[in-house]
Design a protein around this motif. Structure first.
Motif, short mmCIF file in Angstrom:
data_model
loop_
_atom_site.label_atom_id
_atom_site.label_comp_id
_atom_site.label_asym_id
_atom_site.label_seq_id
_atom_site.Cartn_x
_atom_site.Cartn_y
_atom_site.Cartn_z
N GLY A 44 0.81 -1.21 0.00
CA GLY A 44 0.00 0.00 0.00
C GLY A 44 0.85 1.26 0.00
N ALA A 45 1.94 1.24 0.75
CA ALA A 45 2.83 2.40 0.78
C ALA A 45 3.51 2.61 -0.56
CB ALA A 45 3.88 2.22 1.88
N ALA A 46 3.91 1.51 -1.18
CA ALA A 46 4.60 1.61 -2.46
C ALA A 46 3.66 2.08 -3.57
CB ALA A 46 5.22 0.27 -2.84
N ILE A 47 2.41 1.61 -3.52
CA ILE A 47 1.46 1.97 -4.57
C ILE A 47 0.87 3.35 -4.36
CG2 ILE A 47 -0.78 1.38 -5.58
CD1 ILE A 47 -0.04 -1.58 -5.05
N GLY A 48 0.37 3.60 -3.15
CA GLY A 48 -0.33 4.87 -2.89
C GLY A 48 0.56 5.99 -2.42
N GLY A 49 1.56 5.65 -1.63
CA GLY A 49 2.50 6.65 -1.16
C GLY A 49 1.99 7.55 -0.05
N ASN A 50 0.89 7.18 0.61
CA ASN A 50 0.42 7.98 1.75
C ASN A 50 -0.03 7.06 2.87
OD1 ASN A 50 -2.21 7.14 1.11
ND2 ASN A 50 -2.61 8.94 -0.12
N ALA A 51 -0.33 7.63 4.01
CA ALA A 51 -0.66 6.83 5.19
C ALA A 51 -1.95 6.05 5.01
CB ALA A 51 -0.77 7.74 6.41
N LEU A 52 -2.92 6.63 4.35
CA LEU A 52 -4.20 5.94 4.16
C LEU A 52 -4.03 4.68 3.31
CD1 LEU A 52 -7.18 5.99 4.78
CD2 LEU A 52 -7.54 7.38 2.76
N SER A 53 -3.25 4.76 2.26
CA SER A 53 -3.03 3.58 1.43
C SER A 53 -2.22 2.52 2.18
CB SER A 53 -2.36 3.95 0.11
OG SER A 53 -1.10 4.52 0.35
N THR A 54 -1.32 2.95 3.04
CA THR A 54 -0.55 1.99 3.85
C THR A 54 -1.47 1.25 4.81
OG1 THR A 54 1.39 3.41 3.72
CG2 THR A 54 1.38 1.75 5.44
N LEU A 55 -2.34 1.99 5.49
CA LEU A 55 -3.28 1.36 6.42
C LEU A 55 -4.26 0.45 5.69
CD1 LEU A 55 -4.06 4.33 8.82
CD2 LEU A 55 -2.73 2.28 9.31
N GLY A 56 -4.75 0.90 4.55
CA GLY A 56 -5.67 0.08 3.76
C GLY A 56 -5.01 -1.20 3.29
N GLY A 57 -3.78 -1.09 2.81
CA GLY A 57 -3.04 -2.27 2.38
C GLY A 57 -2.80 -3.24 3.51
N ALA A 58 -2.47 -2.71 4.69
CA ALA A 58 -2.25 -3.56 5.86
C ALA A 58 -3.54 -4.27 6.27
CB ALA A 58 -1.70 -2.74 7.02
N ALA A 59 -4.66 -3.57 6.22
CA ALA A 59 -5.94 -4.18 6.58
C ALA A 59 -6.31 -5.30 5.61
CB ALA A 59 -7.03 -3.12 6.62
N VAL A 60 -6.21 -5.01 4.33
CA VAL A 60 -6.56 -6.03 3.32
C VAL A 60 -5.58 -7.21 3.42
CG1 VAL A 60 -6.69 -6.46 0.84
CG2 VAL A 60 -7.67 -4.39 1.78
N GLY A 61 -4.31 -6.93 3.55
CA GLY A 61 -3.33 -8.00 3.67
C GLY A 61 -3.54 -8.86 4.91
N GLY A 62 -3.92 -8.23 6.01
CA GLY A 62 -4.20 -8.97 7.23
C GLY A 62 -5.41 -9.89 7.08
N ILE A 63 -6.43 -9.41 6.42
CA ILE A 63 -7.63 -10.23 6.19
C ILE A 63 -7.29 -11.41 5.30
CG2 ILE A 63 -9.90 -10.25 5.07
CD1 ILE A 63 -10.20 -7.33 6.07
N ILE A 64 -6.56 -11.15 4.23
CA ILE A 64 -6.17 -12.24 3.32
C ILE A 64 -5.29 -13.25 4.04
CG2 ILE A 64 -4.83 -12.81 1.25
CD1 ILE A 64 -5.86 -10.13 0.08
N GLY A 65 -4.32 -12.77 4.81
CA GLY A 65 -3.45 -13.68 5.56
C GLY A 65 -4.22 -14.49 6.58
N ASN A 66 -5.21 -13.89 7.21
CA ASN A 66 -6.03 -14.60 8.17
C ASN A 66 -6.81 -15.72 7.50
OD1 ASN A 66 -8.72 -15.03 9.68
ND2 ASN A 66 -7.44 -13.94 11.17
#
Length: 70
Positions: A44-66
């Motif tokens: 998310g940080a690499a694609i969006g470059g802001n804090a919101l995209s980083t948090l969104g990427g972490a949330a989606v990645g966490g759900i997928i990993g779960n």
């Protein structure tokens, strides 16, 4: 500016790798959730470059990993 962004991504990856050393007592599902959140946050940080995209990427990645860790 691009050098600072790259340095930030490298710092995030280093932090994630250092944090994963504490995953010894986790279940497989917990470990997969943490790894998914870390990878998603970096993506998310690499694609969006802001804090919101980083948090969104972490949330989606966490759900997928779960779900993968079932």
């Amino acid at each position: 500016m691009n050098t600072f962004k790259r340095a930030g991504v490298i710092a995030i990856i280093a932090g994630i790798l250092a944090g994963l050393t504490a995953c010894d007592g986790m279940t497989r599902r917990q470990r997969d959730t943490a790894i998914g959140a870390g990878v998603g946050g970096v993506a998310g940080a690499a694609i969006g470059g802001n804090a919101l995209s980083t948090l969104g990427g972490a949330a989606v990645g966490g759900i997928i990993g779960n779900q993968v860790g079932k």
